[in-house]
Enzyme design. Sequence first.
Site, short mmCIF file in Angstrom:
data_model
loop_
_atom_site.label_atom_id
_atom_site.label_comp_id
_atom_site.label_asym_id
_atom_site.label_seq_id
_atom_site.Cartn_x
_atom_site.Cartn_y
_atom_site.Cartn_z
CB CYS B 44 18.30 -6.17 15.42
SG CYS B 44 17.34 -5.20 16.54
CG ASP B 46 22.85 -6.95 14.06
OD1 ASP B 46 22.14 -6.91 15.08
OD2 ASP B 46 22.95 -6.01 13.27
CB CYS B 69 23.54 -8.27 6.96
SG CYS B 69 23.85 -6.70 7.74
CB CYS B 113 25.23 -3.45 10.13
SG CYS B 113 23.59 -3.76 9.48
#
Lengths: 384, 202
Positions: B44, B46, B69, B113
């Site tokens: 994904c 992360d 990110c 996130c």
Amino acid sequence: MKFVYLDNNATTPIHEDVIDSMNEALAFYGNASSMHAFGRDAAFKIEEARLAVADLIGAPSGSIVFTSGASEANNTVFNIFREQIDLGSKRNRIVTTAIEHPSIIEMVAYLRGRGYKIDLCPVDNTGRVRLDALKELLAEDVALVSVMFGNNEIGTIQPIKEIVEMAHSVGAYVHSDATQAIGKVEVSMRELGLDYLSLSAHKFYGPKGIGVLAVAKGVPYAPYIHGGHQEAGRRAGTYNTVAIIGMGAAAKIAKRDQKDEERRLWKMREMLRKGIVEKIPNVVINGNQEHCLPGTLDVSFPHAEGESILLYLDLEGIQVSTGSACASGSLEPSYVLLSSGVDIELAHGSIRFSFGRYNTEDDVAYVLEKLPPIIKRLREMSAL
Amino acid sequence: MSNFMAQWVYSPAVKDHFMNPRNTWDEKENFVPDGVGDVGSLACGDQMRVMIQVENDRIKAIRWLTYGCASAIASTSMLSEMAIGLTLEDAYHLAPEAITEALGGLPEHKFHCSVLGDKGLRAAIDDYLEKNGLPNPYRHTIAKIVCECHNITDVQIENLVKTKQATTLEELQEITKYGSTCGKCKADIAGLFDELKHIYNV
């Protein structure tokens, strides 16, 4: 603050001469389809532009159909064959690749959902179509083979001439989306033997919202937009005179400067590639290094995430793009990279630098000054 | 051209935390953590590590590392500031919504996130309690995310099973889309699904 625009594969700035031509074109307000003097003047300018575009891609002017861009041109081609199949053609299969532009990838998904037979030819780990696999897919039931000329993300150029020969030998027609190649490398429909070609003006310093589907003589055609007799009934809608004239001006410049641009773009691209490899440890250069659009460099930075790299570069005035999922709005990283066998982490950490005519070698030096500390910082912060 | 009309892609607070992340781990510091939590999924995009020091049942200090990110970096940075001084119980219940709010909001698709940081913190607290042989009274007070890519919790799956909305794994997949991105949760969710079907006798 210095600005270095390295996202020319996304779109290019409009050339000054193109802007001038479009400013003048605003005066030609007559409907180009009208018989009176004002209409005739607009039509005259449009035909001039048609000749310029035809000349650029090595095609007769009669082959040029103006569209709203390459997406419409690509959709139109697939629709032509959808119609052929609907009308009962025995050739009822389409072959394309997994790394095409979304205007083809999404069209494929749409048509497949409605029962049409479409095969995706695999590419090798540099993004080149595997001709052995293509050969397996080709047979007498194939109506259309559609393969892009050069890839927007990794820059890989396809062996179009070989593909055309192979497809024609089983009687299939061939389309190529040449949007990214126009003005950068020589593209001649005649020389390649292509039946259909798509392009978009804003990728070669022309305006947005205008493009072309070039259609060779005697091949199947069906309009995608119905409603008027424009373009000999091939594409309805009042002529976008200003944009067409702008595209014509851009086509003349592209033709005039193509050889010089090809050399210049490749030189800057190679300077950047060598500089990155030299200054940053552990990088992976994606795509094909021999058959590559001259201004495209796609690099993966393991242990640094693409959106973060992009945004740190943006804060330094450098504009690039990334194959990371985080920048795409979905959780999936670039399908082009994944289809070319790039590892998922490398796809998340990929950055595309795409050069254009307004870039200079100073820009390369600036990127080589700003990029290494960004990668170092992200890697220090990385939990991998 | 230098005066851009548009704002930055995220809020000013996200930009600030992205440009100047707080409490990041630095090798030179010789930070000795009492608990460490590793969460995330590379597929994904992360992956995160949260390290905590605990004193008198409170978070004394926190350090983190993330591969991710801008919003993952900013939300973990914000979380690290918010967590310092909290009791373990409050820290355990620090909600991603609170982090997002403190950041001045995140786009919808970026919520994923921001849930990583608090999960990392919880994992670090679990680790601290376990290492010190202490009871963990918090673990079952929180819905646990079982599919990280799509933010699906065990409670959500339990409800779908209980209400018979998902009677087969295929139906569960259809409704939740679990496992369709990185796929690493597939086996665990299949196990959880069987267990829940047994519990609710469906």
